[in-house]
Design a protein around this motif. Sequence first.
Motif: not given
Length: 167
Positions: A34-50
Amino acid sequence: YLLTQFEFAESGRFVMNNWAVTMLIGQTLLAAPVTAIFGLSITALQVMVAVLSAAALVTTYAVIRQVLPIAWSAFAVLTLAVSPVFGPSAVSFMTDVPALFFMSLSLLAGIWAISGPRVKWYRLFLSALFALIAFTFRDYAIVASVAVIIVGILAHREKETRGALVG
């Protein structure tokens, strides 16, 4: 947890800060793409957990459904979904939801492994593997595998099957 993830994304090293002293290996590795694709995005990590939260609810329903009728299983999962702990965790980067998802997978595979007259060893191995993965998120999650072994021992009265479960 985010600081550990972002450091891993940038340097490839696990650097634990004072807050994140629990096991973050599973969380960090799962979030690495996720961080490799979206960078240091808190939102992307939160979507992953959602997404994992939805999967955890479905898997938990499947586990509960093994022992309860449809309506009671739905009620149990709904109770979990609206609980004051699950809701905030479902949109965070906390490790509880991924641990629940893999614990539920472990229990489901374990139930399938010990159901019937004989232990299905590949499913028992899969149950242990999912418990080990859950353990990399939260150390308490290893209890899923212990529970499966204990119930398997109690459920299978044949000496050779019970002995094989123990050692």
